[in-house]
Motif scaffolding. Structure first.
Motif, PDB file in Angstrom:
ATOM      1  N   ASN A 125      35.437 -46.257  31.634  1.00  0.00           N
ATOM      2  CA  ASN A 125      35.431 -47.458  32.473  1.00  0.00           C
ATOM      3  C   ASN A 125      36.406 -48.505  31.963  1.00  0.00           C
ATOM      4  N   GLN A 126      36.460 -48.680  30.654  1.00  0.00           N
ATOM      5  CA  GLN A 126      37.364 -49.672  30.071  1.00  0.00           C
ATOM      6  C   GLN A 126      38.819 -49.246  30.257  1.00  0.00           C
ATOM      7  N   THR A 127      39.123 -47.997  29.934  1.00  0.00           N
ATOM      8  CA  THR A 127      40.494 -47.498  29.995  1.00  0.00           C
ATOM      9  C   THR A 127      41.029 -47.439  31.426  1.00  0.00           C
ATOM     10  N   MET A 128      40.151 -47.079  32.366  1.00  0.00           N
ATOM     11  CA  MET A 128      40.584 -46.861  33.744  1.00  0.00           C
ATOM     12  C   MET A 128      40.203 -48.029  34.659  1.00  0.00           C
ATOM     13  N   SER A 129      39.999 -49.206  34.095  1.00  0.00           N
ATOM     14  CA  SER A 129      39.509 -50.349  34.882  1.00  0.00           C
ATOM     15  C   SER A 129      40.439 -50.708  36.038  1.00  0.00           C
ATOM     16  N   ALA A 130      41.749 -50.618  35.853  1.00  0.00           N
ATOM     17  CA  ALA A 130      42.683 -50.960  36.930  1.00  0.00           C
ATOM     18  C   ALA A 130      42.548 -49.982  38.093  1.00  0.00           C
ATOM     19  N   GLU A 131      42.430 -48.692  37.786  1.00  0.00           N
ATOM     20  CA  GLU A 131      42.291 -47.677  38.834  1.00  0.00           C
ATOM     21  C   GLU A 131      40.953 -47.818  39.556  1.00  0.00           C
ATOM     22  N   VAL A 132      39.897 -48.132  38.798  1.00  0.00           N
ATOM     23  CA  VAL A 132      38.581 -48.335  39.405  1.00  0.00           C
ATOM     24  C   VAL A 132      38.623 -49.563  40.316  1.00  0.00           C
ATOM     25  N   ALA A 133      39.232 -50.656  39.845  1.00  0.00           N
ATOM     26  CA  ALA A 133      39.316 -51.889  40.632  1.00  0.00           C
ATOM     27  C   ALA A 133      40.117 -51.676  41.916  1.00  0.00           C
ATOM     28  N   ALA A 134      41.104 -50.789  41.878  1.00  0.00           N
ATOM     29  CA  ALA A 134      41.943 -50.516  43.050  1.00  0.00           C
ATOM     30  C   ALA A 134      41.338 -49.434  43.950  1.00  0.00           C
ATOM     31  N   GLN A 185      50.333 -37.553  36.215  1.00  0.00           N
ATOM     32  CA  GLN A 185      50.184 -37.079  34.838  1.00  0.00           C
ATOM     33  C   GLN A 185      49.882 -38.241  33.902  1.00  0.00           C
ATOM     34  N   GLN A 186      50.490 -39.403  34.154  1.00  0.00           N
ATOM     35  CA  GLN A 186      50.223 -40.576  33.326  1.00  0.00           C
ATOM     36  C   GLN A 186      48.767 -41.019  33.463  1.00  0.00           C
ATOM     37  N   THR A 187      48.223 -40.923  34.668  1.00  0.00           N
ATOM     38  CA  THR A 187      46.819 -41.289  34.893  1.00  0.00           C
ATOM     39  C   THR A 187      45.898 -40.357  34.123  1.00  0.00           C
ATOM     40  N   ILE A 188      46.127 -39.053  34.238  1.00  0.00           N
ATOM     41  CA  ILE A 188      45.287 -38.080  33.525  1.00  0.00           C
ATOM     42  C   ILE A 188      45.481 -38.239  32.022  1.00  0.00           C
ATOM     43  N   SER A 189      46.700 -38.576  31.592  1.00  0.00           N
ATOM     44  CA  SER A 189      46.970 -38.776  30.159  1.00  0.00           C
ATOM     45  C   SER A 189      46.159 -39.921  29.573  1.00  0.00           C
TER      46      SER A 189
END
Length: 184
Positions: A40-49, A83-87
């Motif tokens: 949740n912390q690492t992917m907060s921007a993707e979750v928010a979008a 790939q950057q997202t999965i990385s």
């Protein structure tokens, strides 16, 4: 050993096993909870979008990734951005990995076009499997234990929205990573 002592010993042994089982279960929960918090912390921007949804289940974590984030429409190979997202996810999962990861691919119900047919992709089931395999192989290349990850395509089965609108079809085109705790 008298009947009473045997009974008392058996009860104590059973109680000790229950306590130990509770500790292991709590350890599994804590390990998954730590991964959940980190994701949740690492992917907060993707979750928010609304590009990604991270859900805590009883014995697992499910990460649902919007297909547009990973694959151009009608494609199964991940571009560099995907790939950057999965990385960003892999460093949370790979170190001392004990978590089994199931990569599930889904599509909408739009029939396969001639471009994909010419590549040997004859159905949405095949397309979803290729997408899931592609994500799995990339994760392995980034350090995820190949013995603890698997991929499966579901095609247009199990839609999360109606396929009658473009927005619904977009929601149905997705990849889900399900992280099951150790021993699950």
């Amino acid at each position: 050993m008298s009947g009473w002592k045997f009974s008392q010993c058996a009860t104590m042994t059973f109680t000790a096993l229950l306590v130990l089982a509770g500790c292991v279960s709590q350890q599994k929960y804590d390990a998954l909870d730590t991964e959940y918090q980190q994701l949740n912390q690492t992917m907060s921007a993707e979750v928010a979008a609304n590009q990604m949804r991270i859900t805590r289940l009883q014995n697992a974590i499910k990460v649902t990734i919007n297909s547009e984030l990973l694959f151009p429409s009608g494609e199964w190979q991940m571009p560099v951005e995907a790939q950057q997202t999965i990385s960003k996810i892999v460093p949370i999962l790979a170190p001392q990995q004990q978590t089994k990861i199931q990569v599930n691919g889904y599509t909408d119900n739009v029939p396969i076009g001639p471009g994909l047919m010419s590549q040997g992709i004859t159905s949405n089931l095949v397309l979803s499997q290729k997408r899931a395999d592609n994500v799995m192989q990339f994760m392995i290349s980034q350090g995820v234990n190949p013995n603890l990850v698997s991929a499966r395509g579901f095609g247009d089965a199990d839609p999360v929205a109606s396929n009658d609108t473009p927005a619904g079809r977009a929601q149905n085109r997705r990849v889900e990573l399900t992280l099951a705790g150790p021993g699950n």
